[in-house]
Design a protein around this motif. Structure first.
Motif, PDB file in Angstrom:
ATOM      1  N   PHE A 230      66.559  64.236  59.509  1.00 11.67           N
ATOM      2  CA  PHE A 230      66.194  65.132  58.394  1.00 11.67           C
ATOM      3  C   PHE A 230      66.200  64.364  57.069  1.00 11.67           C
ATOM      4  N   ALA A 237      60.769  69.396  53.442  1.00 12.44           N
ATOM      5  CA  ALA A 237      59.935  69.431  54.657  1.00 12.44           C
ATOM      6  C   ALA A 237      60.406  70.580  55.562  1.00 12.44           C
ATOM      7  N   SER A 238      59.611  70.902  56.562  1.00 14.60           N
ATOM      8  CA  SER A 238      60.024  71.970  57.480  1.00 14.60           C
ATOM      9  C   SER A 238      59.837  71.520  58.923  1.00 14.60           C
ATOM     10  N   LEU A 239      60.424  72.312  59.829  1.00 17.34           N
ATOM     11  CA  LEU A 239      60.534  71.898  61.234  1.00 17.34           C
ATOM     12  C   LEU A 239      60.043  72.992  62.163  1.00 17.34           C
ATOM     13  N   LEU A 253      70.937  71.032  61.188  1.00 21.01           N
ATOM     14  CA  LEU A 253      69.802  71.791  60.661  1.00 21.01           C
ATOM     15  C   LEU A 253      70.281  72.767  59.598  1.00 21.01           C
ATOM     16  N   LEU A 257      69.127  72.886  55.749  1.00 22.63           N
ATOM     17  CA  LEU A 257      68.484  74.055  55.132  1.00 22.63           C
ATOM     18  C   LEU A 257      69.292  74.525  53.927  1.00 22.63           C
ATOM     19  N   ARG A 261      67.306  70.266  51.619  1.00 28.53           N
ATOM     20  CA  ARG A 261      66.558  69.095  52.135  1.00 28.53           C
ATOM     21  C   ARG A 261      65.392  69.582  52.988  1.00 28.53           C
ATOM     22  N   LEU A 262      65.661  70.578  53.848  1.00 30.61           N
ATOM     23  CA  LEU A 262      64.580  71.223  54.593  1.00 30.61           C
ATOM     24  C   LEU A 262      64.370  72.606  54.001  1.00 30.61           C
ATOM     25  N   SER A 263      63.115  73.086  54.041  1.00 27.53           N
ATOM     26  CA  SER A 263      62.845  74.406  53.448  1.00 27.53           C
ATOM     27  C   SER A 263      62.855  75.518  54.483  1.00 27.53           C
ATOM     28  N   ALA A 265      62.627  76.482  59.129  1.00 27.20           N
ATOM     29  CA  ALA A 265      62.477  76.009  60.509  1.00 27.20           C
ATOM     30  C   ALA A 265      62.007  77.159  61.383  1.00 27.20           C
TER      31      ALA A 265
END
Ligand code: GLV
Length: 329
Positions: A230, A237-239, A253, A257, A261-263, A265
């Motif tokens: 990640f 970024a997204s997953l 994860l 979130l 860091r991630l927006s 999933a």
């Protein structure tokens, strides 16, 4: 003498006819199993069909089509010749307990490919158009727009360039996304930036806004969707995980979130399945969950693929989808 006469009177091609009984045992979703039974009776009346747990005489079972195979395969079915997975993945099979002489074959059929392409297109479009955020906003009665980004500025990266990853990338091209793919060994796909091997993984991740996991689950890929991975993606970024639950380190994860860091999933798989009610994944506002339905084997098309393989096996030809036990897929 009589024996000799009988042998001589046999049709010319009698030596090609299988003499031992050769039944197919199906052990997977029982509702779809009834459809398999009907279709098999129409298209292959010469192959008796057994629906688990009605095995009949185990010595007659030459082929097994299973999601989770019956116990004690090696001993319980002494004449087993081929084990077919009814799914694309084979990680649910304990390869060590499968006799060396029995080949294991993955299911790649148009129904699985088509439904996976649909699901990933849906998930990528949802992430591209911020639907996860809008679902959360709706719950809070918030009317707030998020600026629309043109697809040419959105980079979709697929981990795993087998039949499914390739078909998904092909279809995503129609929306105008920038496309990349990563695989263990080098592939060359039109319109797709292809990365290969561990050395090129960081470069692939650094230029991926929406990451789709379509890897097989092996010792090398278990836990690959973790904090380190990640951190290598661009901020926000997204997953999409349509591989297997154990590809993902769930706590990593959630941390990614929560930290932004991630927006978002979209997860179609979990560990374990069904996902327990107390899992934090259920309640996370930036996670959309589905119960392992991204792709489903369709009996109408799967039976044809399986029968073609059985005929190939009977003719001594190579099986399509044969699993390489050393790589695990
Ligand atoms: C489903 O997960 C499959 O392996 O086909």
């Amino acid at each position: 003498m009589l024996g000799g006469v009988v042998r001589d009177a046999r049709p010319r091609y009698a030596h090609l006819v299988q003499e031992r009984p050769m039944a197919l045992l199906y052990k997977a979703d029982p509702v779809r199993g009834k459809e398999w039974a009907r279709i098999m009776a129409e298209r292959a009346p010469d192959i008796p069909f057994r629906l688990w747990p009605e095995v009949g005489d185990p010595a007659e079972i030459r082929y097994i089509a299973a999601w989770v195979p019956p116990p004690d395969l090696g001993h319980a079915y002494p004449n087993l010749e081929v084990l077919f997975s009814v799914g694309a993945g084979v990680d649910q099979f304990d390869l060590a307990s499968l006799p060396e002489r029995v080949p294991l074959v993955r299911m790649i059929e148009p129904g699985i490919v088509g439904s996976m392409v649909e699901y990933v297109a849906m998930a990528v479009l949802m992430l591209h158009r911020d639907l996860v955020a809008y679902v959360a906003q709706q719950r809070e009665r918030v009317w707030r727009e998020i600026r629309v980004r043109p697809p040419g500025g959105r980079r979709v990266g697929v981990l795993g360039l087998g039949e499914l990853g390739t078909a998904v990338l092909d279809r995503l091209g129609a929306f105008g996304f920038r496309r990349a793919g990563w695989s263990r060994s080098r592939r060359d796909l039109p319109g797709v930036d292809c990365f290969a091997g561990a050395a090129e993984l960081p470069a692939f991740l650094a230029q991926t806004d929406i990451l789709v996991c379509l890897l097989p689950l092996t010792a090398a890929t278990r836990g690959i969707l973790d904090r380190r991975l990640f951190a290598a993606l661009p901020q926000g970024a997204s997953l999409v995980n349509v591989g297997r639950g154990p590809h993902l380190v769930e706590a990593d994860l959630i941390e990614a979130l929560d930290s932004g860091r991630l927006s978002a999933a979209v997860l179609d798989v979990a560990t374990p399945e069904p996902l327990p009610g107390d899992s934090a994944l259920w309640r996370h506002p930036r996670i959309l969950l589905t119960p392992h339905i991204a792709s489903m084997t369709q009996p109408e098309t799967a039976v044809d693929v399986l029968l073609a393989n059985i005929r190939r096996h009977q003719a001594g030809q190579n099986l399509v989808g044969l699993v390489d036990r050393s790589s695990g897929y």
